[in-house]
Design a protein around this motif. Sequence first.
Motif, PDB file in Angstrom:
ATOM      1  N   GLN A  54      63.063  20.452 -10.365  1.00 18.34           N
ATOM      2  CA  GLN A  54      62.437  20.249  -8.850  1.00 18.34           C
ATOM      3  C   GLN A  54      63.099  20.126  -8.282  1.00 18.34           C
ATOM      4  O   GLN A  54      64.181  19.917  -7.409  1.00 18.34           O
ATOM      5  CB  GLN A  54      62.057  19.209  -9.110  1.00 18.34           C
ATOM      6  CG  GLN A  54      61.047  17.392  -8.421  1.00 18.34           C
ATOM      7  CD  GLN A  54      60.816  16.551  -9.301  1.00 18.34           C
ATOM      8  OE1 GLN A  54      60.965  16.211 -10.255  1.00 18.34           O
ATOM      9  NE2 GLN A  54      60.717  15.109  -7.602  1.00 18.34           N
ATOM     10  N   SER A  56      62.959  19.593  -3.313  1.00 15.77           N
ATOM     11  CA  SER A  56      62.377  18.981  -2.812  1.00 15.77           C
ATOM     12  C   SER A  56      62.543  19.667  -0.882  1.00 15.77           C
ATOM     13  O   SER A  56      63.235  20.251  -0.974  1.00 15.77           O
ATOM     14  CB  SER A  56      62.988  17.123  -1.811  1.00 15.77           C
ATOM     15  OG  SER A  56      62.849  16.453  -2.983  1.00 15.77           O
ATOM     16  N   GLN A  79      56.456  19.032  -2.134  1.00 20.82           N
ATOM     17  CA  GLN A  79      58.054  19.344  -3.515  1.00 20.82           C
ATOM     18  C   GLN A  79      57.469  20.041  -4.581  1.00 20.82           C
ATOM     19  O   GLN A  79      56.123  20.172  -4.275  1.00 20.82           O
ATOM     20  CB  GLN A  79      58.255  17.728  -3.835  1.00 20.82           C
ATOM     21  CG  GLN A  79      59.005  16.561  -3.304  1.00 20.82           C
ATOM     22  CD  GLN A  79      59.272  15.780  -4.139  1.00 20.82           C
ATOM     23  OE1 GLN A  79      59.288  15.232  -5.206  1.00 20.82           O
ATOM     24  NE2 GLN A  79      60.048  14.891  -3.199  1.00 20.82           N
ATOM     25  N   ARG A  81      57.529  21.582  -8.907  1.00 18.90           N
ATOM     26  CA  ARG A  81      58.274  21.238  -9.836  1.00 18.90           C
ATOM     27  C   ARG A  81      57.947  23.053 -10.494  1.00 18.90           C
ATOM     28  O   ARG A  81      56.703  23.618 -10.398  1.00 18.90           O
ATOM     29  CB  ARG A  81      57.473  20.310 -11.147  1.00 18.90           C
ATOM     30  CG  ARG A  81      57.957  19.232 -11.010  1.00 18.90           C
ATOM     31  CD  ARG A  81      57.132  18.066 -12.302  1.00 18.90           C
ATOM     32  NE  ARG A  81      58.267  17.243 -11.380  1.00 18.90           N
ATOM     33  CZ  ARG A  81      58.336  16.045 -12.528  1.00 18.90           C
ATOM     34  NH1 ARG A  81      57.069  16.040 -13.206  1.00 18.90           N
ATOM     35  NH2 ARG A  81      58.477  14.509 -12.129  1.00 18.90           N
ATOM     36  N   PHE A 114      54.638  19.251  -6.596  1.00 13.73           N
ATOM     37  CA  PHE A 114      54.182  18.160  -7.748  1.00 13.73           C
ATOM     38  C   PHE A 114      54.570  17.119  -5.983  1.00 13.73           C
ATOM     39  O   PHE A 114      54.305  17.020  -4.810  1.00 13.73           O
ATOM     40  CB  PHE A 114      56.002  17.907  -7.634  1.00 13.73           C
ATOM     41  CG  PHE A 114      56.397  16.732  -8.562  1.00 13.73           C
ATOM     42  CD1 PHE A 114      55.507  15.725  -9.559  1.00 13.73           C
ATOM     43  CD2 PHE A 114      57.167  16.000  -7.216  1.00 13.73           C
ATOM     44  CE1 PHE A 114      55.979  14.666  -9.593  1.00 13.73           C
ATOM     45  CE2 PHE A 114      58.062  14.337  -7.847  1.00 13.73           C
ATOM     46  CZ  PHE A 114      57.121  14.338  -9.055  1.00 13.73           C
ATOM     47  N   LYS A 116      54.759  13.672  -4.588  1.00 16.65           N
ATOM     48  CA  LYS A 116      56.089  12.830  -4.081  1.00 16.65           C
ATOM     49  C   LYS A 116      55.743  11.316  -4.483  1.00 16.65           C
ATOM     50  O   LYS A 116      56.304   9.844  -4.458  1.00 16.65           O
ATOM     51  CB  LYS A 116      56.707  13.187  -3.270  1.00 16.65           C
ATOM     52  CG  LYS A 116      55.980  12.688  -1.755  1.00 16.65           C
ATOM     53  CD  LYS A 116      57.322  13.024  -0.872  1.00 16.65           C
ATOM     54  CE  LYS A 116      56.470  12.594   0.527  1.00 16.65           C
ATOM     55  NZ  LYS A 116      57.294  13.263   1.070  1.00 16.65           N
ATOM     56  N   THR A 118      52.112  10.312  -6.102  1.00 15.83           N
ATOM     57  CA  THR A 118      51.543   9.700  -7.517  1.00 15.83           C
ATOM     58  C   THR A 118      52.426  10.136  -8.994  1.00 15.83           C
ATOM     59  O   THR A 118      52.950   9.766  -9.915  1.00 15.83           O
ATOM     60  CB  THR A 118      50.439  10.570  -8.276  1.00 15.83           C
ATOM     61  OG1 THR A 118      50.466  11.795  -7.802  1.00 15.83           O
ATOM     62  CG2 THR A 118      49.773  10.165  -6.671  1.00 15.83           C
ATOM     63  N   HIS A 119      53.753  10.985  -8.324  1.00 12.95           N
ATOM     64  CA  HIS A 119      54.746  11.588  -9.536  1.00 12.95           C
ATOM     65  C   HIS A 119      54.260  12.372 -10.377  1.00 12.95           C
ATOM     66  O   HIS A 119      54.940  12.738 -11.950  1.00 12.95           O
ATOM     67  CB  HIS A 119      55.303  10.041  -9.670  1.00 12.95           C
ATOM     68  CG  HIS A 119      56.585   9.853  -9.234  1.00 12.95           C
ATOM     69  ND1 HIS A 119      57.449  10.030  -8.176  1.00 12.95           N
ATOM     70  CD2 HIS A 119      56.232   8.086  -8.207  1.00 12.95           C
ATOM     71  CE1 HIS A 119      57.911   9.388  -7.088  1.00 12.95           C
ATOM     72  NE2 HIS A 119      57.330   7.973  -7.764  1.00 12.95           N
ATOM     73  N   GLU A 120      53.224  13.581  -9.787  1.00 15.37           N
ATOM     74  CA  GLU A 120      52.410  14.237 -10.852  1.00 15.37           C
ATOM     75  C   GLU A 120      52.237  15.320 -10.198  1.00 15.37           C
ATOM     76  O   GLU A 120      52.422  15.612  -9.071  1.00 15.37           O
ATOM     77  CB  GLU A 120      50.992  13.804 -11.323  1.00 15.37           C
ATOM     78  CG  GLU A 120      50.777  12.128 -11.717  1.00 15.37           C
ATOM     79  CD  GLU A 120      49.459  12.408 -12.154  1.00 15.37           C
ATOM     80  OE1 GLU A 120      48.569  12.653 -11.489  1.00 15.37           O
ATOM     81  OE2 GLU A 120      48.995  10.696 -13.213  1.00 15.37           O
ATOM     82  N   SER A 121      52.476  16.070 -11.077  1.00 12.80           N
ATOM     83  CA  SER A 121      52.475  17.677 -10.585  1.00 12.80           C
ATOM     84  C   SER A 121      50.680  17.743 -10.255  1.00 12.80           C
ATOM     85  O   SER A 121      49.506  17.132 -10.642  1.00 12.80           O
ATOM     86  CB  SER A 121      51.634  18.968 -12.080  1.00 12.80           C
ATOM     87  OG  SER A 121      53.340  18.322 -12.336  1.00 12.80           O
TER      88      SER A 121
END
Length: 227
Positions: A54, A56, A79, A81, A114, A116, A118-121
């Motif tokens: 991951q 940033s 970001q 992943r 990614f 940041k 929702t912290h989802e792909s």
Amino acid sequence: MAEKFAATTVGSIIIIANPDILSESGWSTEIGIKQGVLSGKLTGQADFSLFLLQNSNMIEYIFGAYPEGLGFRPTNVEQSRVYGLEMELLLSRTFGSFQASITGGYTYMYPVGFNKLTHESTNIWLKYRRKHSGIISLDTQLKKLSLGLSLYIKSKILNIDDVFLTTPILPGFDDYWAGHNTGYSMLDVNTGYKINDKFTISLVVKNITNTEYMDDLVIYSPTGISV
């Protein structure tokens, strides 16, 4: 440092420096298993691993109109992943004075943006990446003579900058991309003669099958290289 200060041209493409660019940062984790192989005169090992990267402040070159002119400028975007797995295999066998070994490797990647918040792909492909790549090599040696074959396999490029497909910055490239962005395989051959413990004469033939393939935006063909 290159993104901050390097300004150049590549053919008709202008590369513009960005002194305000931030460095990428990130972390990675990997878990795997390694198993030795021993059966009579056959030896080797097998590896299998899963990984996650991951990043940033990921840096991408964005096309646009800047004070320096029209071109590509490195920019901190979102970001990213990269999920994936790797497999490797090595086997070797001796038959008297004849030695043979087979090595193989395969990598699968799922490279996406990614979010940041929702912290989802995002399921949006990162540019200039491929999902699948692999290599199989056969190396043999008889006394002072050696012979090897290497087969490379890669899948198609997942995503590129839209500007190359929607503008005439590279005339004709959009049609070429539509018909040639496919997976490919390529075969290399090498042979050698061991003169002594310090010197070996080798001959290597790259892409003996004359495969035309595309790596990023560089097109490799049997008659040469074009951008």
